[in-house]
Scaffold this motif. Structure first.
Motif, PDB file in Angstrom:
ATOM      1  N   VAL A  76     114.734  48.382 -17.889  1.00  0.00           N
ATOM      2  CA  VAL A  76     114.278  47.071 -18.360  1.00  0.00           C
ATOM      3  C   VAL A  76     115.521  46.228 -18.646  1.00  0.00           C
ATOM      4  O   VAL A  76     116.351  46.588 -19.479  1.00  0.00           O
ATOM      5  CB  VAL A  76     113.421  47.189 -19.647  1.00  0.00           C
ATOM      6  N   VAL A  77     115.636  45.134 -17.923  1.00  0.00           N
ATOM      7  CA  VAL A  77     116.768  44.225 -18.123  1.00  0.00           C
ATOM      8  C   VAL A  77     116.338  43.203 -19.170  1.00  0.00           C
ATOM      9  O   VAL A  77     115.293  42.556 -19.011  1.00  0.00           O
ATOM     10  CB  VAL A  77     117.133  43.514 -16.804  1.00  0.00           C
ATOM     11  N   GLU A  78     117.120  43.078 -20.204  1.00  0.00           N
ATOM     12  CA  GLU A  78     116.739  42.133 -21.257  1.00  0.00           C
ATOM     13  C   GLU A  78     116.896  40.688 -20.785  1.00  0.00           C
ATOM     14  O   GLU A  78     117.826  40.357 -20.051  1.00  0.00           O
ATOM     15  CB  GLU A  78     117.636  42.330 -22.491  1.00  0.00           C
ATOM     16  N   CYS A  79     115.946  39.853 -21.218  1.00  0.00           N
ATOM     17  CA  CYS A  79     116.115  38.401 -21.116  1.00  0.00           C
ATOM     18  C   CYS A  79     115.999  37.957 -22.570  1.00  0.00           C
ATOM     19  O   CYS A  79     114.948  38.124 -23.195  1.00  0.00           O
ATOM     20  CB  CYS A  79     115.005  37.814 -20.248  1.00  0.00           C
ATOM     21  N   ASN A  80     117.063  37.437 -23.102  1.00  0.00           N
ATOM     22  CA  ASN A  80     117.138  37.175 -24.540  1.00  0.00           C
ATOM     23  C   ASN A  80     116.378  35.888 -24.927  1.00  0.00           C
ATOM     24  O   ASN A  80     116.791  34.801 -24.536  1.00  0.00           O
ATOM     25  CB  ASN A  80     118.626  37.077 -24.913  1.00  0.00           C
ATOM     26  N   PRO A  81     115.294  36.003 -25.691  1.00  0.00           N
ATOM     27  CA  PRO A  81     114.508  34.795 -26.024  1.00  0.00           C
ATOM     28  C   PRO A  81     115.003  34.058 -27.278  1.00  0.00           C
ATOM     29  O   PRO A  81     114.492  32.995 -27.607  1.00  0.00           O
ATOM     30  CB  PRO A  81     113.118  35.370 -26.290  1.00  0.00           C
ATOM     31  N   ASN A  82     116.000  34.648 -27.956  1.00  0.00           N
ATOM     32  CA  ASN A  82     116.389  34.110 -29.275  1.00  0.00           C
ATOM     33  C   ASN A  82     117.411  32.970 -29.164  1.00  0.00           C
ATOM     34  O   ASN A  82     118.496  33.030 -29.750  1.00  0.00           O
ATOM     35  CB  ASN A  82     116.923  35.247 -30.147  1.00  0.00           C
ATOM     36  N   ASN A  86     108.913  40.090 -14.721  1.00  0.00           N
ATOM     37  CA  ASN A  86     108.817  40.045 -16.200  1.00  0.00           C
ATOM     38  C   ASN A  86     107.886  41.133 -16.729  1.00  0.00           C
ATOM     39  O   ASN A  86     107.136  41.774 -15.992  1.00  0.00           O
ATOM     40  CB  ASN A  86     108.428  38.655 -16.721  1.00  0.00           C
ATOM     41  N   ASP A  87     107.980  41.343 -18.040  1.00  0.00           N
ATOM     42  CA  ASP A  87     107.226  42.428 -18.673  1.00  0.00           C
ATOM     43  C   ASP A  87     105.720  42.202 -18.637  1.00  0.00           C
ATOM     44  O   ASP A  87     104.956  43.162 -18.549  1.00  0.00           O
ATOM     45  CB  ASP A  87     107.663  42.581 -20.144  1.00  0.00           C
ATOM     46  N   SER A  88     105.289  40.947 -18.744  1.00  0.00           N
ATOM     47  CA  SER A  88     103.838  40.714 -18.740  1.00  0.00           C
ATOM     48  C   SER A  88     103.234  41.254 -17.449  1.00  0.00           C
ATOM     49  O   SER A  88     102.233  41.981 -17.480  1.00  0.00           O
ATOM     50  CB  SER A  88     103.524  39.220 -18.865  1.00  0.00           C
ATOM     51  N   MET A  89     103.828  40.912 -16.313  1.00  0.00           N
ATOM     52  CA  MET A  89     103.299  41.409 -15.028  1.00  0.00           C
ATOM     53  C   MET A  89     103.429  42.928 -14.956  1.00  0.00           C
ATOM     54  O   MET A  89     102.553  43.618 -14.430  1.00  0.00           O
ATOM     55  CB  MET A  89     104.035  40.756 -13.858  1.00  0.00           C
ATOM     56  N   THR A  90     104.516  43.457 -15.516  1.00  0.00           N
ATOM     57  CA  THR A  90     104.719  44.916 -15.501  1.00  0.00           C
ATOM     58  C   THR A  90     103.628  45.618 -16.303  1.00  0.00           C
ATOM     59  O   THR A  90     103.060  46.618 -15.853  1.00  0.00           O
ATOM     60  CB  THR A  90     106.104  45.260 -16.103  1.00  0.00           C
ATOM     61  N   ASP A  98     108.593  50.590 -25.118  1.00  0.00           N
ATOM     62  CA  ASP A  98     107.752  51.767 -25.377  1.00  0.00           C
ATOM     63  C   ASP A  98     107.428  52.479 -24.059  1.00  0.00           C
ATOM     64  O   ASP A  98     107.467  53.709 -23.976  1.00  0.00           O
ATOM     65  CB  ASP A  98     106.438  51.361 -26.071  1.00  0.00           C
ATOM     66  N   ALA A  99     107.091  51.693 -23.032  1.00  0.00           N
ATOM     67  CA  ALA A  99     106.755  52.287 -21.726  1.00  0.00           C
ATOM     68  C   ALA A  99     107.981  52.983 -21.116  1.00  0.00           C
ATOM     69  O   ALA A  99     107.858  54.026 -20.463  1.00  0.00           O
ATOM     70  CB  ALA A  99     106.235  51.203 -20.777  1.00  0.00           C
ATOM     71  N   LEU A 133     100.856  48.248 -14.915  1.00  0.00           N
ATOM     72  CA  LEU A 133     100.650  49.568 -15.555  1.00  0.00           C
ATOM     73  C   LEU A 133      99.174  49.744 -15.931  1.00  0.00           C
ATOM     74  O   LEU A 133      98.621  50.830 -15.776  1.00  0.00           O
ATOM     75  CB  LEU A 133     101.535  49.722 -16.806  1.00  0.00           C
ATOM     76  N   ASP A 134      98.542  48.660 -16.392  1.00  0.00           N
ATOM     77  CA  ASP A 134      97.100  48.719 -16.706  1.00  0.00           C
ATOM     78  C   ASP A 134      96.332  49.197 -15.479  1.00  0.00           C
ATOM     79  O   ASP A 134      95.456  50.064 -15.580  1.00  0.00           O
ATOM     80  CB  ASP A 134      96.552  47.322 -17.086  1.00  0.00           C
ATOM     81  N   ALA A 135      96.660  48.640 -14.324  1.00  0.00           N
ATOM     82  CA  ALA A 135      95.938  49.000 -13.084  1.00  0.00           C
ATOM     83  C   ALA A 135      96.216  50.459 -12.704  1.00  0.00           C
ATOM     84  O   ALA A 135      95.301  51.184 -12.315  1.00  0.00           O
ATOM     85  CB  ALA A 135      96.359  48.060 -11.955  1.00  0.00           C
ATOM     86  N   LEU A 136      97.465  50.889 -12.844  1.00  0.00           N
ATOM     87  CA  LEU A 136      97.801  52.283 -12.502  1.00  0.00           C
ATOM     88  C   LEU A 136      97.041  53.241 -13.423  1.00  0.00           C
ATOM     89  O   LEU A 136      96.460  54.229 -12.969  1.00  0.00           O
ATOM     90  CB  LEU A 136      99.307  52.527 -12.614  1.00  0.00           C
ATOM     91  N   HIS A 137      97.031  52.920 -14.736  1.00  0.00           N
ATOM     92  CA  HIS A 137      96.320  53.777 -15.695  1.00  0.00           C
ATOM     93  C   HIS A 137      94.835  53.842 -15.333  1.00  0.00           C
ATOM     94  O   HIS A 137      94.231  54.914 -15.335  1.00  0.00           O
ATOM     95  CB  HIS A 137      96.458  53.250 -17.136  1.00  0.00           C
ATOM     96  N   TYR A 138      94.275  52.683 -15.016  1.00  0.00           N
ATOM     97  CA  TYR A 138      92.842  52.625 -14.697  1.00  0.00           C
ATOM     98  C   TYR A 138      92.497  53.549 -13.518  1.00  0.00           C
ATOM     99  O   TYR A 138      91.453  54.183 -13.491  1.00  0.00           O
ATOM    100  CB  TYR A 138      92.465  51.166 -14.380  1.00  0.00           C
ATOM    101  N   HIS A 139      93.422  53.615 -12.557  1.00  0.00           N
ATOM    102  CA  HIS A 139      93.169  54.449 -11.364  1.00  0.00           C
ATOM    103  C   HIS A 139      93.760  55.860 -11.513  1.00  0.00           C
ATOM    104  O   HIS A 139      93.861  56.578 -10.518  1.00  0.00           O
ATOM    105  CB  HIS A 139      93.755  53.767 -10.117  1.00  0.00           C
ATOM    106  N   ASN A 140      94.139  56.209 -12.732  1.00  0.00           N
ATOM    107  CA  ASN A 140      94.746  57.522 -12.990  1.00  0.00           C
ATOM    108  C   ASN A 140      95.936  57.825 -12.093  1.00  0.00           C
ATOM    109  O   ASN A 140      96.106  58.949 -11.622  1.00  0.00           O
ATOM    110  CB  ASN A 140      93.710  58.652 -12.831  1.00  0.00           C
ATOM    111  N   ILE A 141      96.731  56.796 -11.847  1.00  0.00           N
ATOM    112  CA  ILE A 141      97.946  56.999 -11.038  1.00  0.00           C
ATOM    113  C   ILE A 141      99.122  57.088 -12.001  1.00  0.00           C
ATOM    114  O   ILE A 141      99.280  56.230 -12.883  1.00  0.00           O
ATOM    115  CB  ILE A 141      98.153  55.837 -10.036  1.00  0.00           C
ATOM    116  N   ASN A 142      99.930  58.115 -11.835  1.00  0.00           N
ATOM    117  CA  ASN A 142     101.068  58.296 -12.735  1.00  0.00           C
ATOM    118  C   ASN A 142     102.195  57.324 -12.354  1.00  0.00           C
ATOM    119  O   ASN A 142     102.732  57.406 -11.250  1.00  0.00           O
ATOM    120  CB  ASN A 142     101.547  59.749 -12.608  1.00  0.00           C
TER     121      ASN A 142
END
Ligand code: AHR
Length: 337
Positions: free
Chosen positions: A288-294, A244-248, A278-279, A252-261
């Motif tokens: 990104v595979v959509e999971c429709n919440p609506n 899911n996107d939250s884990m993704t 956006d990412a 990404l937060d961790a990669l950015h923190y370590h300056n990993i592209n």
């Protein structure tokens, strides 16, 4: 003597009248099995949501509330704060309240039989929403949600196409959703059903991140710190498949923190929240595979049908779309969550 006889006759007559009236009185008194109705006669839906672990989940709850309002249905809502025991309590309280219909999002697949037997005994129909359960099908009216297997299948199909010209080994790390939830199981199965047809793909690590951003960050951090980069046991990580996107967003937060592209790897996510789109546009994700919440409007249709005594389909699936790095986003409508 005469008055004594008269008295006896009177008593007998009165007793006979009372006995004759008993059935009438019995049927005139409202029974406690009568359904509670909202003050204005609206249908009442008892809805147990898992919690608010992701923007996806928040949107799902909003969609259900919006649709209930549009359909004049009253919701009795319970937020289970990620705990099955809270969901069991909530469903039992809906039964005591005698709502017209119960809907719930089962955090995990097992452990629902007893409470659903109780709902059935109270003649309250149940709709299972978003995630599926392992239990006798006669205990609930139907399921409404996404097809987790297809989502995993779509993620893997993107990967296979992207890697069609690569012959070397491709190492995959999987960030999995909540353990024992149907959705994590199905997303894993759908993905494997495709990649297992090719020898070059190997899942070198799979870990439960509970669909949480904090866990995604923590897992990625641990891998980077223990391996001095995006490697595992000396093997380079070529692909991250995140359920899911939250884990993704967390990884990404961790990669950015370590300056990993992030674009050094192929990263595939599921949900399609605005931040992950956006990412994707920024080149940090590949698919990104959509999971429709609506699902709110469809849920309310099902609730109304059941309340009117009609049957509903055993399974109703929401439609999903797939966003990839090659899409044209110039005309695209913002997601809103
Ligand atoms: O059950 C659906 C999943 O649960 C969504 O993918 C995720 O974001 C949520 O937590």
């Amino acid at each position: 003597m005469k008055t004594k006889v008269k008295k006896i006759i009177l008593i007998v007559l009165i007793s006979a009248c009372i006995i004759a009236l008993i059935p009438l009185i019995y049927f005139a008194i409202p029974k406690n099995t009568k359904k509670a109705a909202s003050q204005d006669g609206k249908l009442i839906l008892g809805f147990s949501q898992i919690g608010s672990e992701s923007a996806w989940r928040t949107r799902n709850t909003q969609s259900i509330f919006e649709a209930a309002e549009q359909n004049d249905i009253q919701i009795i809502f319970d937020d289970a704060q990620q705990k099955q025991e809270n969901q069991l309590k909530a469903i039992r309280s809906f039964i005591v309240y005698q709502v017209d219909v119960i809907a719930f999002v089962p955090i995990v697949s097992d452990g629902w039989d007893n409470v659903l037997q109780e709902a059935k005994a109270a003649k309250i129909p149940v709709i299972v929403v978003d995630r599926q359960i392992n239990c006798d099908e006669s205990l609930y009216s139907g399921f409404l949600g996404e097809n987790g297997f297809d989502e995993g299948f779509a993620a893997a199909t993107f990967l296979v196409n992207k890697c069609r010209n690569r012959n070397s080994k491709i190492n995959i790390v999987e960030f999995s959703g909540t353990e024992n939830s149907s959705i994590a199981t199905l997303r894993a199965e759908g993905f494997r059903s495709v990649i297992n047809q090719y020898e070059k793909f190997e899942i070198i690590h799979s870990e439960d991140g509970d669909f949480l951003r904090s866990r995604g960050k923590e897992m990625m951090e641990r891998i980077i710190n223990a391996n001095n980069g995006t490697k595992l046991n000396g093997k380079p990580i070529d692909v991250i498949y995140s359920h899911n996107d939250s884990m993704t967003l967390g990884l990404l937060d961790a990669l950015h923190y370590h300056n990993i592209n992030p674009s050094n790897m192929i990263i595939i996510s599921i949900d399609a929240e605005q931040k992950s789109i956006d990412a994707l546009v920024n080149g940090e994700l590949n698919c990104v595979v959509e999971c429709n919440p609506n699902s709110g409007p469809v849920l309310m249709d099902l609730v109304k049908k059941i309340a009117a005594g009609e049957s509903i389909p055993r399974e109703t699936y929401m439609s999903d779309q797939i966003f990839t790095e090659t899409d044209d986003f110039s005309q695209y409508t913002p997601r809103g969550y």
